[in-house]
Design an enzyme around this catalytic site. Structure first.
Site, short mmCIF file in Angstrom:
data_model
loop_
_atom_site.label_atom_id
_atom_site.label_comp_id
_atom_site.label_asym_id
_atom_site.label_seq_id
_atom_site.Cartn_x
_atom_site.Cartn_y
_atom_site.Cartn_z
N GLU A 1 -7.21 1.90 -3.31
CA GLU A 1 -5.76 1.96 -3.45
C GLU A 1 -5.17 0.60 -3.79
OE1 GLU A 1 -2.09 3.31 -0.55
OE2 GLU A 1 -3.88 4.56 -0.69
N HIS B 1 -11.76 12.07 1.46
CA HIS B 1 -11.84 10.67 1.85
C HIS B 1 -11.79 10.43 3.36
CE1 HIS B 1 -11.49 6.37 1.64
NE2 HIS B 1 -10.25 6.36 2.10
N GLN C 1 -7.89 14.34 4.30
CA GLN C 1 -7.21 13.59 3.24
C GLN C 1 -8.07 13.52 1.98
OE1 GLN C 1 -6.52 9.04 3.16
NE2 GLN C 1 -4.53 9.91 3.75
N ARG D 1 -3.13 10.28 6.62
CA ARG D 1 -3.30 8.89 7.06
C ARG D 1 -2.64 7.92 6.10
NH1 ARG D 1 -6.66 4.88 5.81
NH2 ARG D 1 -8.25 6.14 4.77
N PHE E 1 0.87 -1.17 0.00
CA PHE E 1 0.00 0.00 0.00
C PHE E 1 0.90 1.22 0.00
CE2 PHE E 1 -4.67 0.47 1.33
CZ PHE E 1 -5.09 -0.44 0.38
N ARG F 1 -0.55 9.38 -0.07
CA ARG F 1 -1.79 9.79 -0.73
C ARG F 1 -1.80 11.28 -1.05
NH1 ARG F 1 -6.44 6.29 2.50
NH2 ARG F 1 -6.04 4.33 1.40
N LEU G 1 -14.83 5.79 -4.32
CA LEU G 1 -13.43 5.37 -4.29
C LEU G 1 -13.12 4.26 -5.28
CD1 LEU G 1 -11.14 6.40 -2.50
CD2 LEU G 1 -11.44 4.35 -1.10
N HIS H 1 -8.24 11.46 -1.25
CA HIS H 1 -7.75 10.23 -1.87
C HIS H 1 -7.49 10.49 -3.34
CE1 HIS H 1 -7.48 6.04 -3.11
NE2 HIS H 1 -7.50 5.68 -1.84
#
Length: 588
Positions: free
Chosen positions: A260, A355, A238, A389, A124, A291, A257, A240
């Site tokens: 990821e 997000h 955040q 995050r 990730f 991100r 979304l 995304h």
């Protein structure tokens, strides 16, 4: 006084996603009688925002990379959070997660597995090693199913479609809550020794967001603040990198979304000119950089005129084997198939979307707020994520702090020292009277303004003035516009308590509180750090490595100040000094 139902419980859990469910499970596992617990959900049982978290859940199991450790996980989290996280909370999460993942496995969670049967882990963004455990690309759904099944086996009581709109507090001590049954329209007063807020975050207060419109509207932070709690880090929102582009796929999909995990499995980003543009912004980590880095890169490409006609860029995983795409990303394949797009063969269009709110309620190491007996966990709390995050840490935080807070409350209750104070000054009914009257006055109010329309105005305001790029003049304009919406909100046209307009009106009230905190905090932080980017202050300022906190001044106004950041443990400091990083090119 309107009529209302009354309930009594020792523990009231407001919010029935992963954090709330895991707290309740921990309580009962530690010998709290299920009849003393009530979990309240705003929607149907199991229909929580947790199910929308698809990519994975972090924990240093070392399945693929044995050299990984909780300390390195903590170091990655602090680096991603630009070192304004609370180190003790970060380490609580990273230390507990390996054991908690194994516990979920023992409860039957449908993890994807390696050939030898172990919990598999994938890359990730911004993680040094493969530590994101997953269930295909439906990890949140699998997690929620596991927790709901476990809670049912323990016979934990649950009440669905109940919207809590106020907490009851006496002398700095929580006494319960007031809510409305959205199906029957009946008011409900719950007396409780302990209240846990696990009601999610606040990103659906932005025009483009990855949530459904009726969740993540700031309920938890607003409830806590109005009850006397403290907020922190509200400026850190955040965005995304890969939300669906509504102009291409339909308005109902705008901002939803694209996990990821698509990039974690090797997906690549291209602009409209066919250039793999992350080579310009992050040649080492490429699409798997943090991100905030990837989101700003996409925004920059679009602003420079290299975006698609629909206002996005292309995400392409067609170079990977179809079998891998269909096995690892089944929900994404299914979603785009319904839209006439073959994800395994065709690039999809994406653009940044709001997000996750890194900010929230200030809590101690057990999750307790400044209000005695009031706890806040999950996306409702602040501290773990800092300025940005790490992907895969949201589900991890819900599980870790669900266990931590459940353990602390169980100990508190089992010691028998937590009975409600008998001051004799107020009954629970007297504490609830004013809010019940306000709810009754709100219902069927014949005013001028539509609450849903004002919510849309608020979303546009935050997207414009506190979005992915900000500046001082824009923030000031946003604060002025917020006051205009606030004045309109005093004259709403609202239906009955079962009408959606009543729910929208309550959401609007929470949204005004949270938007005010976001704008004030963004104004105070005159630097760029993580997800907070001030174009008029483009560099990070070492003197602002602190948390912006928001308190009530006692007369309904917000008072802002700063708190210092703590120091990580020696093991985490060693991991930070070692400088572990992901080399994306090992995926090529």
């Amino acid at each position: 006084m309107p009529e209302y139902e009354t309930l009594e419980r020792r523990v009231l859990v407001v919010g029935a996603g992963a954090a709330g469910a895991r707290t309740a499970i921990e309580l009962v596992d530690r010998d709290v009688d299920p009849a003393d617990v009530l979990v309240i959900g705003k929607r149907d049982h199991g229909d929580a925002h947790t199910t929308w978290a698809r990519g994975g859940i972090n924990g240093a199991l070392g399945t693929r990379d044995p050299e990984d450790s909780p300390s390195i996980h903590a170091a990655d989290t602090l680096n991603e959070g630009h070192h304004v996280n609370d180190p003790s909370k970060v380490e609580t999460v990273t230390e507990r997660m390996p054991g908690l993942l194994r516990e979920l496995d023992s409860w039957g969670m449908d993890f994807s597995r390696t050939d030898d049967g172990r919990i598999d882990q994938r890359y990730f963004g911004a993680q040094s090693f493969r530590r994101t455990a997953f269930a295909g690309d439906y990890t949140g759904e699998a997690l929620m199913e596991t927790l709901v099944e476990r809670a049912r086996a323990l016979e934990i009581p649950y009440r669905e479609n109940l919207f809590v709109s106020s907490l009851l507090v006496e002398d700095g001590r929580v006494r319960g809550a007031v809510g409305t049954d959205l199906e029957t329209g009946e008011f409900v007063v719950i007396e409780a020794d302990v209240v846990v807020l696990s009601a999610g975050g606040y990103t659906s207060l932005y025009r483009r967001h990855s949530s459904r419109d009726d969740e993540n509207t700031g309920d938890g932070p607003a409830l806590a603040f109005l009850a006397g709690g403290t907020l922190a880090d509200m400026e850190f929102v955040q965005f995304h990198p890969t939300g669906m582009v509504g102009a291409r796929y339909g308005e109902e999909w705008d901002g939803r979304l694209v996990t990821e995990a698509v990039r974690g499995e090797g997906g690549r980003l291209f602009n409209a000119n066919g250039e793999r543009f992350m080579e310009r912004y992050s040649p080492d980590q490429m699409e798997l950089d943090a991100r905030d880095v990837v989101a700003r890169a996409i925004g920059s490409e679009i602003a420079a005129g290299r975006g698609t006609d629909h206002g996005g860029v292309f995400l392409d995983i067609s170079h990977r084997d179809r079998s891998l795409v269909e096995t690892r990303l089944p929900r994404m394949v299914e979603r785009f198939e319904t839209l006439g797009v073959d994800l395994a063969e065709t690039p999809v269009e994406v653009s940044p979307t709001a997000h996750y709110g890194m900010g929230g309620v200030v809590v101690d190491d057990d999750g307790e707020t400044d209000v005695d007996g009031l706890y806040a966990i999950g996306e409702t709390m602040a501290g773990v994520h800092g300025a940005n995050r790490l992907g895969g840490n949201s589900l991890a935080e819900t599980i870790a702090y669900g266990a931590v807070t459940g353990e602390a409350i169980a100990e508190r209750l089992n010691e028998g020292t937590d009975s409600q104070p008998q001051s004799g000054l107020y009954t629970i009914d007297a504490l609830a009277e004013a809010h019940l009257g306000a709810l009754e006055a709100l219902a069927t109010h014949e005013g001028t303004h539509d609450p849903e329309a004002l919510l849309d105005e608020l979303r546009e305001l935050l997207w414009t003035h506190a979005g992915i790029l900000r500046d001082g003049a824009g923030i000031t304009a946003g604060r002025n516009a917020l006051e205009t919406i606030r004045r309109k909100a005093a004259d709403l046209s609202v239906g009955s308590t079962t009408d959606r307009s009543f729910e929208f009106a309550l959401n609007l009230g929470f949204g005004l509180v949270v938007a005010d905190a976001i704008l004030r905090s963004a104004e105070m932080r005159t630097e760029s750090r993580g997800a907070h980017v001030r174009t008029d202050h483009p560099e990070s300022d070492p003197s602002q490595r602190h948390n912006v906190v928001v308190r009530s001044d006692g007369v309904g106004e917000m008072s802002l100040s700063t708190d210092p950041v703590g120091t990580p443990s020696e093991a985490v400091r060693d991991a930070l000094e070692a400088g572990y990083t992901l080399d994306y090119h090992q995926l090529e």
